[in-house]
Write a protein that holds these residues in place. Sequence first.
Motif, mmCIF file in Angstrom:
data_model
loop_
_atom_site.group_PDB
_atom_site.id
_atom_site.type_symbol
_atom_site.label_atom_id
_atom_site.label_comp_id
_atom_site.label_asym_id
_atom_site.label_seq_id
_atom_site.Cartn_x
_atom_site.Cartn_y
_atom_site.Cartn_z
ATOM 1 N N GLU B 36 54.475 15.939 -25.314
ATOM 2 C CA GLU B 36 53.260 15.819 -24.496
ATOM 3 C C GLU B 36 53.271 14.479 -23.758
ATOM 4 O O GLU B 36 52.941 14.398 -22.580
ATOM 5 C CB GLU B 36 52.025 15.952 -25.391
ATOM 6 C CG GLU B 36 50.741 16.078 -24.589
ATOM 7 C CD GLU B 36 49.642 16.734 -25.400
ATOM 8 O OE1 GLU B 36 49.669 17.962 -25.551
ATOM 9 O OE2 GLU B 36 48.761 16.007 -25.875
ATOM 10 N N GLU B 42 50.307 19.653 -21.465
ATOM 11 C CA GLU B 42 49.611 19.868 -22.732
ATOM 12 C C GLU B 42 50.527 20.694 -23.637
ATOM 13 O O GLU B 42 50.958 21.786 -23.247
ATOM 14 C CB GLU B 42 48.300 20.606 -22.477
ATOM 15 C CG GLU B 42 47.480 20.757 -23.732
ATOM 16 C CD GLU B 42 46.215 21.577 -23.499
ATOM 17 O OE1 GLU B 42 45.551 21.876 -24.494
ATOM 18 O OE2 GLU B 42 45.923 21.924 -22.339
ATOM 19 N N VAL B 43 50.841 20.183 -24.801
ATOM 20 C CA VAL B 43 51.748 20.878 -25.726
ATOM 21 C C VAL B 43 50.948 21.345 -26.949
ATOM 22 O O VAL B 43 50.267 20.550 -27.597
ATOM 23 C CB VAL B 43 52.918 19.969 -26.171
ATOM 24 C CG1 VAL B 43 53.828 20.702 -27.147
ATOM 25 C CG2 VAL B 43 53.724 19.512 -24.956
ATOM 26 N N ARG B 56 50.261 25.469 -20.031
ATOM 27 C CA ARG B 56 50.420 24.931 -21.384
ATOM 28 C C ARG B 56 51.821 25.208 -21.905
ATOM 29 O O ARG B 56 52.415 26.226 -21.561
ATOM 30 C CB ARG B 56 49.417 25.575 -22.349
ATOM 31 C CG ARG B 56 48.060 24.966 -22.243
ATOM 32 C CD ARG B 56 47.191 25.361 -23.419
ATOM 33 N NE ARG B 56 45.845 24.871 -23.170
ATOM 34 C CZ ARG B 56 44.742 25.416 -23.654
ATOM 35 N NH1 ARG B 56 44.825 26.477 -24.433
ATOM 36 N NH2 ARG B 56 43.561 24.918 -23.375
#
Lengths: 128, 183
Positions: B36, B42-43, B56
Amino acid sequence: MREAMPVKTILLVDDSRTLLMMEKTILRRGPYRLLTASDGEEAIAKAASERPDLILLDLVMPRLDGLQTCRRLKEDETTRGIPVIIVTTRGEVGKREEAFACGCDDFVTKPIDACSLIEKVESHLGGS
Amino acid sequence: VISSLLGAVRARFPFPVAVVQHIAQGFARGLAGWLEQTAGHEVVLVEHSQALEPGRVYLASDDSHLIFPDRLRVAPSGGAPDQHQRPSINVMFESAAASFGDATVAILLGGMGSDGTRGLRELRRVGATTLVQDPASCAVGSMPASAIEAGVADRVMAPADLAEALCRLASARAALCSPSSIP
């Protein structure tokens, strides 16, 4: 005192362990006991010994395919009454007539839509 | 390589990205945080079933497979290890083939063994795009070499070319999905 609803048993049949994982993940949301079989012979044996309330059966499998498995399930008096839903792909729509002739009760099409699978499962299990 | 690949695609990537990394148990959360920070996306560590969101990155948690129960969701699965691997690349690829079919773009990076080859075969069967890292550019190249030998790679590329190809394929698919492209 209210009696608890008996948990319904569903037998999932597919030669792909990944597909079995996917079906289990969808159906685990419901109050079901889930059994699996990885080919037609195992499915017939488990259907006879476990007497599931419903069988979800892949059409394309090595050795005994979904149609042959369905035919044998419907020929056997002990498993004849178990509803069978066959899982097909879009390209196998032509097989549906043949599958109905083998006694299958319904179809779901891959890619599986979780809502439609749950609806079909519930409609075949409902009230039985 | 994963970090540089993800870093090369724009932050508002129009599709979800799923990643399986063979990693020792207990290290997946740390990898998610590091990815991230370094890649700028966004992980999400996949520890429960959830809706897929564009942009994502979904990382398989350690000791769980990553599957797509249907085309809208991603979930962990505690199924048996596949070729001694859990998470397994084969399982993720086969699940993507079943749920997304030819809309899938699959990339197999460097690693040890042959995990991924069977999954890429299934993806090719359904018409998906399969890209494989050039084994010459890998620290350990047996995994991509296995896929190439099996004839399941559409293209064999160095990491920088993989990033460019991913962006190009995503742009083409996003254009196809855009309402303005409908006549």
